[in-house]
Scaffold this motif. Structure first.
Motif, PDB file in Angstrom:
ATOM      1  N   ASP A  32       7.008 -26.866   0.589  1.00 45.60           N
ATOM      2  CA  ASP A  32       8.137 -27.475  -0.072  1.00 45.60           C
ATOM      3  C   ASP A  32       9.536 -26.466   0.056  1.00 45.60           C
ATOM      4  O   ASP A  32      10.562 -27.054  -0.021  1.00 45.60           O
ATOM      5  CB  ASP A  32       7.823 -27.755  -1.226  1.00 45.60           C
ATOM      6  CG  ASP A  32       6.997 -29.166  -1.695  1.00 45.60           C
ATOM      7  OD1 ASP A  32       7.062 -29.857  -0.708  1.00 45.60           O
ATOM      8  OD2 ASP A  32       6.362 -29.618  -2.661  1.00 45.60           O
ATOM      9  N   GLU A  33       9.275 -25.207  -0.111  1.00 42.63           N
ATOM     10  CA  GLU A  33      10.100 -24.425   0.035  1.00 42.63           C
ATOM     11  C   GLU A  33       9.966 -23.008   0.874  1.00 42.63           C
ATOM     12  O   GLU A  33       8.474 -22.635   0.663  1.00 42.63           O
ATOM     13  CB  GLU A  33      10.879 -23.863  -1.232  1.00 42.63           C
ATOM     14  CG  GLU A  33      11.562 -24.875  -2.068  1.00 42.63           C
ATOM     15  CD  GLU A  33      12.205 -24.406  -3.509  1.00 42.63           C
ATOM     16  OE1 GLU A  33      12.194 -23.413  -3.607  1.00 42.63           O
ATOM     17  OE2 GLU A  33      12.498 -25.207  -4.402  1.00 42.63           O
ATOM     18  N   GLY A  66      20.706 -10.823  -2.507  1.00 46.63           N
ATOM     19  CA  GLY A  66      20.825 -12.189  -3.208  1.00 46.63           C
ATOM     20  C   GLY A  66      21.424 -13.426  -2.237  1.00 46.63           C
ATOM     21  O   GLY A  66      21.420 -14.419  -2.828  1.00 46.63           O
ATOM     22  N   LYS A  67      21.608 -13.090  -1.210  1.00 50.22           N
ATOM     23  CA  LYS A  67      21.787 -14.319  -0.261  1.00 50.22           C
ATOM     24  C   LYS A  67      20.522 -14.848   0.495  1.00 50.22           C
ATOM     25  O   LYS A  67      19.991 -14.340   1.207  1.00 50.22           O
ATOM     26  CB  LYS A  67      22.723 -13.722   0.996  1.00 50.22           C
ATOM     27  CG  LYS A  67      23.887 -13.312   0.637  1.00 50.22           C
ATOM     28  CD  LYS A  67      24.985 -14.501  -0.195  1.00 50.22           C
ATOM     29  CE  LYS A  67      26.466 -13.858  -0.341  1.00 50.22           C
ATOM     30  NZ  LYS A  67      27.279 -14.936  -0.978  1.00 50.22           N
ATOM     31  N   ILE A  68      20.129 -15.961  -0.442  1.00 44.14           N
ATOM     32  CA  ILE A  68      18.710 -16.583  -0.215  1.00 44.14           C
ATOM     33  C   ILE A  68      18.816 -17.935   0.357  1.00 44.14           C
ATOM     34  O   ILE A  68      19.744 -18.714  -0.301  1.00 44.14           O
ATOM     35  CB  ILE A  68      18.066 -16.241  -1.435  1.00 44.14           C
ATOM     36  CG1 ILE A  68      17.570 -15.114  -2.101  1.00 44.14           C
ATOM     37  CG2 ILE A  68      16.547 -17.245  -1.372  1.00 44.14           C
ATOM     38  CD1 ILE A  68      17.020 -14.848  -3.429  1.00 44.14           C
ATOM     39  N   TYR A  69      18.165 -18.243   1.411  1.00 40.70           N
ATOM     40  CA  TYR A  69      18.307 -19.328   2.144  1.00 40.70           C
ATOM     41  C   TYR A  69      16.779 -20.030   2.061  1.00 40.70           C
ATOM     42  O   TYR A  69      15.638 -19.381   2.260  1.00 40.70           O
ATOM     43  CB  TYR A  69      18.591 -19.365   3.462  1.00 40.70           C
ATOM     44  CG  TYR A  69      19.999 -18.806   3.664  1.00 40.70           C
ATOM     45  CD1 TYR A  69      21.135 -19.782   3.440  1.00 40.70           C
ATOM     46  CD2 TYR A  69      20.265 -17.307   3.840  1.00 40.70           C
ATOM     47  CE1 TYR A  69      22.449 -19.135   3.602  1.00 40.70           C
ATOM     48  CE2 TYR A  69      21.580 -16.952   4.021  1.00 40.70           C
ATOM     49  CZ  TYR A  69      22.827 -18.004   3.690  1.00 40.70           C
ATOM     50  OH  TYR A  69      23.942 -17.267   3.554  1.00 40.70           O
ATOM     51  N   ASN A  70      16.716 -21.246   1.796  1.00 45.28           N
ATOM     52  CA  ASN A  70      15.457 -22.017   1.950  1.00 45.28           C
ATOM     53  C   ASN A  70      15.599 -22.585   3.208  1.00 45.28           C
ATOM     54  O   ASN A  70      16.112 -23.696   3.658  1.00 45.28           O
ATOM     55  CB  ASN A  70      15.553 -23.245   0.907  1.00 45.28           C
ATOM     56  CG  ASN A  70      14.237 -24.177   1.042  1.00 45.28           C
ATOM     57  OD1 ASN A  70      13.431 -23.654   1.853  1.00 45.28           O
ATOM     58  ND2 ASN A  70      14.328 -25.405   0.318  1.00 45.28           N
ATOM     59  N   LEU A  71      14.604 -22.104   4.143  1.00 42.86           N
ATOM     60  CA  LEU A  71      14.618 -22.271   5.421  1.00 42.86           C
ATOM     61  C   LEU A  71      14.264 -23.887   5.690  1.00 42.86           C
ATOM     62  O   LEU A  71      15.155 -24.462   6.769  1.00 42.86           O
ATOM     63  CB  LEU A  71      13.574 -21.513   6.189  1.00 42.86           C
ATOM     64  CG  LEU A  71      13.701 -20.211   6.084  1.00 42.86           C
ATOM     65  CD1 LEU A  71      12.400 -19.272   6.912  1.00 42.86           C
ATOM     66  CD2 LEU A  71      14.807 -19.686   7.049  1.00 42.86           C
ATOM     67  N   MET A 106       7.066 -22.220  -1.968  1.00 39.38           N
ATOM     68  CA  MET A 106       6.556 -23.261  -2.532  1.00 39.38           C
ATOM     69  C   MET A 106       5.581 -24.159  -2.064  1.00 39.38           C
ATOM     70  O   MET A 106       5.975 -24.550  -0.954  1.00 39.38           O
ATOM     71  CB  MET A 106       7.594 -23.950  -3.458  1.00 39.38           C
ATOM     72  CG  MET A 106       7.357 -25.083  -4.487  1.00 39.38           C
ATOM     73  SD  MET A 106       8.479 -26.288  -5.030  1.00 39.38           S
ATOM     74  CE  MET A 106       9.307 -24.890  -6.152  1.00 39.38           C
ATOM     75  N   LEU A 107       4.401 -23.999  -2.472  1.00 39.19           N
ATOM     76  CA  LEU A 107       3.318 -24.941  -1.636  1.00 39.19           C
ATOM     77  C   LEU A 107       3.493 -26.173  -1.900  1.00 39.19           C
ATOM     78  O   LEU A 107       4.296 -26.863  -2.806  1.00 39.19           O
ATOM     79  CB  LEU A 107       2.000 -24.409  -2.071  1.00 39.19           C
ATOM     80  CG  LEU A 107       1.587 -22.897  -1.741  1.00 39.19           C
ATOM     81  CD1 LEU A 107       0.206 -22.670  -2.455  1.00 39.19           C
ATOM     82  CD2 LEU A 107       1.542 -22.690  -0.602  1.00 39.19           C
ATOM     83  N   LYS A 108       2.854 -27.035  -0.997  1.00 40.82           N
ATOM     84  CA  LYS A 108       3.169 -28.765  -1.028  1.00 40.82           C
ATOM     85  C   LYS A 108       2.574 -29.240  -2.582  1.00 40.82           C
ATOM     86  O   LYS A 108       1.644 -28.859  -2.877  1.00 40.82           O
ATOM     87  CB  LYS A 108       2.376 -29.414  -0.014  1.00 40.82           C
ATOM     88  CG  LYS A 108       3.069 -29.337   1.315  1.00 40.82           C
ATOM     89  CD  LYS A 108       4.216 -30.434   1.278  1.00 40.82           C
ATOM     90  CE  LYS A 108       4.714 -30.625   2.500  1.00 40.82           C
ATOM     91  NZ  LYS A 108       6.012 -31.725   2.651  1.00 40.82           N
ATOM     92  N   GLY A 109       3.672 -29.829  -3.228  1.00 42.84           N
ATOM     93  CA  GLY A 109       3.259 -30.417  -4.485  1.00 42.84           C
ATOM     94  C   GLY A 109       3.187 -29.440  -5.752  1.00 42.84           C
ATOM     95  O   GLY A 109       3.036 -29.917  -6.533  1.00 42.84           O
TER      96      GLY A 109
END
Length: 264
Positions: A32-33, A66-71, A106-109
């Motif tokens: 998920d993330e 602090g520059k964090i990206y959700n791929l 973040m794992l699925k679900g």
């Protein structure tokens, strides 16, 4: 190798400098993330065979602590610009992506993130071979395609996940792209995750459709003829779409147009 100019003022593009841009995009993974902290982007010529001569070109607004990206947000044509600078023309040997410690998964679900450990990349940065000759007055766009599926590694049954970045680097000049838009069903179901992919030598190039717009983009595609698969998943009520004989030429994006899905 020292920077001569910084910023985006085209008036500074003298014959002895070249503009280098570095962008980041994601290849899908079953999470998920996947959040990564990008500290800097550095480049190096081939004058030093050792580990000296690295120069920072990262955009101060896009990289740093602090520059964090959700791929997983970097799909459907969403691409992050990490660097845009003028550098001395000549041989560009390597690009280095420097990651921080604030990486998470973040794992699925799941409803919370867990730490994503980075055993090596945050120490000295992930080095990517480029071997590109930069000609004066020209712009070179490098795309870092972050392969999430192969970059996140579970450490046995410990519950620990490590980040071992697998990144494919390409240039706009030496590759092309494929774009299109899914137009039905409308509105899209919440779980309508369409995976767009093509087979290439050594693997696949893939990305998810943007769920809000229906648009998709495959970047860094070598010139050639391809079969594009739009797959909503085995559990979907809709059948996969196959688009054959898609021609890609270097330096341009091939538009496959509007693509409707039909029920199985």
């Amino acid at each position: 190798m020292g920077l001569i100019f910084l910023g985006c003022d085209s008036n500074n593009e003298a014959s002895g400098t070249s503009r280098v841009t570095v962008r980041m995009v994601d290849a899908p993974g079953d999470y998920d993330e996947v959040n990564v902290e990008v500290l800097d982007v550095l480049i190096k010529d081939n004058s030093d065979a050792g580990d000296q001569g690295w120069v920072s070109i990262g955009d101060a607004l896009e990289v740093g602590p602090g520059k964090i990206y959700n791929l997983l947000d970097l799909t459907g044509g969403v691409i992050i610009l990490l660097a845009d600078n003028l550098v001395p023309s000549g041989k560009l040997d390597q690009i280095r992506l420097l990651l921080g410690d604030e990486n998470s998964l973040m794992l699925k679900g799941a409803t919370t993130t867990i730490p994503l450990k980075t055993p090596s990349a945050q120490q000295s940065g992930l080095k990517l071979k480029v071997n590109q000759t930069l000609e004066g007055g020209k712009t070179y766009e490098f795309l870092l395609d972050f392969d999430v599926e192969h970059s996140v590694v579970k450490a046995g049954n410990s519950g620990i996940h490590n980040l071992h970045p697998v990144i494919r680097v390409t240039t706009k000049e030496n590759t092309g792209g494929i774009k299109g838009k899914v137009v039905s069903p409308s509105p899209f179901p919440a779980d309508f995750a369409v995976l767009v992919s093509i087979p290439v030598e050594g693997g696949t190039i893939s990305s998810y459709m943007n769920l809000e717009t229906g648009e998709f983009l495959l970047s860094g595609v070598p010139a050639g003829k391809y079969t594009v698969t739009l797959d909503p998943g085995a559990d979907s009520a809709y059948a996969a779409r196959i688009i054959e004989n898609v021609d890609v030429v270097n330096g341009s994006i091939t538009d496959v147009g509007s693509q409707p899905f039909i029920l199985k």
